[in-house]
Enzyme design. Sequence first.
Site, PDB file in Angstrom:
ATOM      1  N   LYS A 184       1.917   5.343  30.158  1.00  0.00           N
ATOM      2  CA  LYS A 184       2.266   4.138  29.710  1.00  0.00           C
ATOM      3  C   LYS A 184       3.559   3.693  30.246  1.00  0.00           C
ATOM      4  O   LYS A 184       4.708   3.927  29.595  1.00  0.00           O
ATOM      5  CB  LYS A 184       1.919   3.743  28.271  1.00  0.00           C
ATOM      6  CG  LYS A 184       2.112   2.320  27.987  1.00  0.00           C
ATOM      7  CD  LYS A 184       1.497   1.745  26.765  1.00  0.00           C
ATOM      8  CE  LYS A 184       1.404   0.240  26.569  1.00  0.00           C
ATOM      9  NZ  LYS A 184       2.658  -0.632  26.721  1.00  0.00           N
ATOM     10  N   CYS A 211      28.870 -24.869   8.394  1.00  0.00           N
ATOM     11  CA  CYS A 211      29.051 -23.611   8.480  1.00  0.00           C
ATOM     12  C   CYS A 211      29.216 -23.019  10.057  1.00  0.00           C
ATOM     13  O   CYS A 211      28.011 -23.340  10.639  1.00  0.00           O
ATOM     14  CB  CYS A 211      27.899 -22.560   7.895  1.00  0.00           C
ATOM     15  SG  CYS A 211      27.920 -20.888   8.183  1.00  0.00           S
ATOM     16  N   SER A 215      -3.545  -7.265  27.064  1.00  0.00           N
ATOM     17  CA  SER A 215      -2.870  -6.136  26.519  1.00  0.00           C
ATOM     18  C   SER A 215      -3.780  -5.232  26.118  1.00  0.00           C
ATOM     19  O   SER A 215      -4.787  -5.424  26.228  1.00  0.00           O
ATOM     20  CB  SER A 215      -1.765  -6.748  25.531  1.00  0.00           C
ATOM     21  OG  SER A 215      -2.483  -7.778  24.525  1.00  0.00           O
ATOM     22  N   LEU A 216      -3.092  -4.192  25.651  1.00  0.00           N
ATOM     23  CA  LEU A 216      -4.060  -3.160  25.014  1.00  0.00           C
ATOM     24  C   LEU A 216      -3.890  -2.859  23.567  1.00  0.00           C
ATOM     25  O   LEU A 216      -2.661  -3.303  23.221  1.00  0.00           O
ATOM     26  CB  LEU A 216      -3.464  -1.686  25.929  1.00  0.00           C
ATOM     27  CG  LEU A 216      -3.479  -1.586  27.402  1.00  0.00           C
ATOM     28  CD1 LEU A 216      -2.710  -0.477  27.806  1.00  0.00           C
ATOM     29  CD2 LEU A 216      -5.058  -1.446  27.742  1.00  0.00           C
ATOM     30  N   ASP A 269      18.475   9.012  57.221  1.00  0.00           N
ATOM     31  CA  ASP A 269      18.758   7.815  56.773  1.00  0.00           C
ATOM     32  C   ASP A 269      19.347   6.941  57.992  1.00  0.00           C
ATOM     33  O   ASP A 269      19.106   5.780  58.208  1.00  0.00           O
ATOM     34  CB  ASP A 269      19.819   7.638  55.554  1.00  0.00           C
ATOM     35  CG  ASP A 269      19.085   7.924  54.367  1.00  0.00           C
ATOM     36  OD1 ASP A 269      17.982   8.434  54.342  1.00  0.00           O
ATOM     37  OD2 ASP A 269      19.685   7.857  53.108  1.00  0.00           O
ATOM     38  N   ARG A 283       3.714 -11.075  34.200  1.00  0.00           N
ATOM     39  CA  ARG A 283       2.357 -11.552  33.277  1.00  0.00           C
ATOM     40  C   ARG A 283       2.609 -12.858  32.497  1.00  0.00           C
ATOM     41  O   ARG A 283       1.606 -13.309  32.345  1.00  0.00           O
ATOM     42  CB  ARG A 283       2.696 -10.241  32.314  1.00  0.00           C
ATOM     43  CG  ARG A 283       1.490 -10.414  31.357  1.00  0.00           C
ATOM     44  CD  ARG A 283       1.490  -8.990  30.572  1.00  0.00           C
ATOM     45  NE  ARG A 283       0.363  -8.887  29.441  1.00  0.00           N
ATOM     46  CZ  ARG A 283       0.633  -9.273  28.317  1.00  0.00           C
ATOM     47  NH1 ARG A 283       1.792  -9.791  27.926  1.00  0.00           N
ATOM     48  NH2 ARG A 283      -0.441  -9.280  27.545  1.00  0.00           N
TER      49      ARG A 283
END
Length: 698
Positions: free
Chosen positions: A116, A433, A83-84, A34, A137
């Site tokens: 997934k 309310c 989408s699936l 690092d 998306r």
Amino acid sequence: MTSGALRERVARLREQLEQHNHRYYVLDDPLISDAEYDALFRELQQLESEHPELFAADSPTQRVGAAPLPEFATVFHRQPMLSLNNAFEDGEVAAFDRRVREAVGAEHIEYAVEPKFDGLAVSLVYEDGVLARGATRGDGYSGEDVTANLRTIRSIPLRLSGKAVPRVLEVRGEVLMLRSDFEQLNRRQAERGEKTFVNPRNAAAGSLRQLDSRITAARRLSFFAYGLGEVEPRPQLDSQTQVLDFIGKNGFKVARERDRVRGIPGLLGYYRRIGELRPELPYDIDGVVYKVDSLAWQQQLGYVSRAPRFAVAHKFPAEEATSVVLGIDVQVGRTGVLTPVARLQPVFVGGVTVTNATLHNLDQVRAKDVHEGDTVVVRRAGDVIPEVVRVVVDKRPAQVRRFEMPEQCPVCQSRVERIESEAAYRCTGGLYCPAQRKQALLHFASRRAMDIEGLGEKLVDQLVERDMVATPADLYDGGRLTAEKLAGLERMAAKSAENLVTAIDRSRRTTLARFIYALGIYHVGEEVAKILARHFGTLDALLAADWEELIAEKERLQKENVKRRAKGMQEEEPLLAGIGPEIMRSVANFFGQAHNLEVIDQLVRHGVSFAAEERSGGGVLSGKTLVLTGTLPGMSRDEAKARIEAAGGKVSGSVSKRTDYVVAGSEAGSKLEKARALGVPVIEESGLLDLLQSGAEK
Ligand code: IVH
């Protein structure tokens, strides 16, 4: 350094840093420490700051985030992000495989199989090998431009590393937060007294949707690629497996757990394997994805509606756990619906600690037979609200109390009514309310109600949250909403504050129908409001109505008419036609609440007043009921009806004492006789036309 040498050094540093980035963040296999990396990074930063002309958006130094954006721009996806379809049972997987085999005419199918990812789908577009744009998306067709945020994600290459890069390459995948990064983030947030996130997915979503990309940079996000979108020119790739290899060669992370399997046994075997591996994976997944490996077959199979036929997501079952119901509370939603909620002994399920689970409604409480003290199975799937699945009856304490819905709203103490048709209970204190305030105000101000231009959601939120307005009556309370006070709100310029004050003032003068609609009485839409306004004529008459008697009369008439219909007899004139007993009861309940009446009284005292109904035809037949019979020479029955209604009149199907006119054409039958018997005036088409023109009195 000469300028040539300088340029070379900068280019070399950028290249080295990107390579080390890749080794570290994509391959998990760093070559240098690092400290060494930091030294190179600082050297580059130094050179870039001394020579601003060398700025480049794809420099590794640009991963630290930039100044905040006012808002995200919208990006239209050149190819939709679909989408699936989901499968939960083995049988559904078998059916998927059968459909694929039948469609391509093959005996066995090879599948590319992947985890997934439970993150957020994004699209990354590279132009000539450089990251040009990244977007969420969204709805699949357009998303938000989050390029600045995506640049801060170390596993996203700013420049492709493949040999021959296409001119345009769109890579698709998921942004997620590794579990270890999530835990670290939450620890840090807690230490600083800031809000912690419920799960890695929410943390990733919250971090990606930051207008200030410096915040995103401070949160460790990861990106896993799973496919391509637009590619120009298309390289020779024959299978999903090759696609993932290609993506990997260009510097992206792809799931290590990806595989290639054959037929149903291969698919189900993979599902079990990944299921077992799931707890040890560095990130959350919610299932596995099966894709027909051959791209030629993928193309042949194509898409149905919004999902590919060549792929399916096989989801893991929602996680369940047991807990004890400490109590059953009742929550009041913004529309006044009461929801019973089980207060639980804290339990860890689906990646979060759950302390509440919804019981949906009273019928569900009864069907599942849930009581205080019961041991219950709780389920939590994805982002949905945890729910009680069932009671472990064996563990029920000896004494349990049956849950009842309260008779009064737990928030405002107004009466609770049961809506038969929906198995729901709701608070009837709609105007008053606190749980329903925002909703009530928004509806009150809406275009078809009081039409207060400019009083939208953002503003209502602020007015309620700052206690400036509690009920619609407060809008008209001169001292409360001055232009000066309004101008102090977010997104409120002096000019718009003044406009709003004017709009509120102007809305005071309205019609009774609009006002009734604006009250937001359950079941009372515009049509019902118009009927009520027409029937009662004035607010005082409406408020004075004896609803018990009206409902009783309505029910009597309805029964009577059922009998008459059966006997083929003339039906009685309906009372408040178009409004059934359930609606009447809802109206009765609303006006039965002292709270609501008080708000209405204040509205009137603050100057709300009613003009005559606005009507296209001038309203000359307002309050009149006409009956049509026989064939009119010059117009169809529908046309006659429309013209009468446009003039404010009502067309009824049967003649009674309350009928004002019977309009008779040729071959008029029993209605004509009845009109004569009752002494109701009978006119012809010409008479109707006169009426429509003049509005002659009866
Ligand atoms: S392929 C036509 N592969 O699942 C859609 N999607 O329901 C092709 N997802 O929002 C998507 N992991 O972001 C694919 N290995 C994977 C995935 C994956 C997660 C997400 C995807 C999309 C959703 C589709």
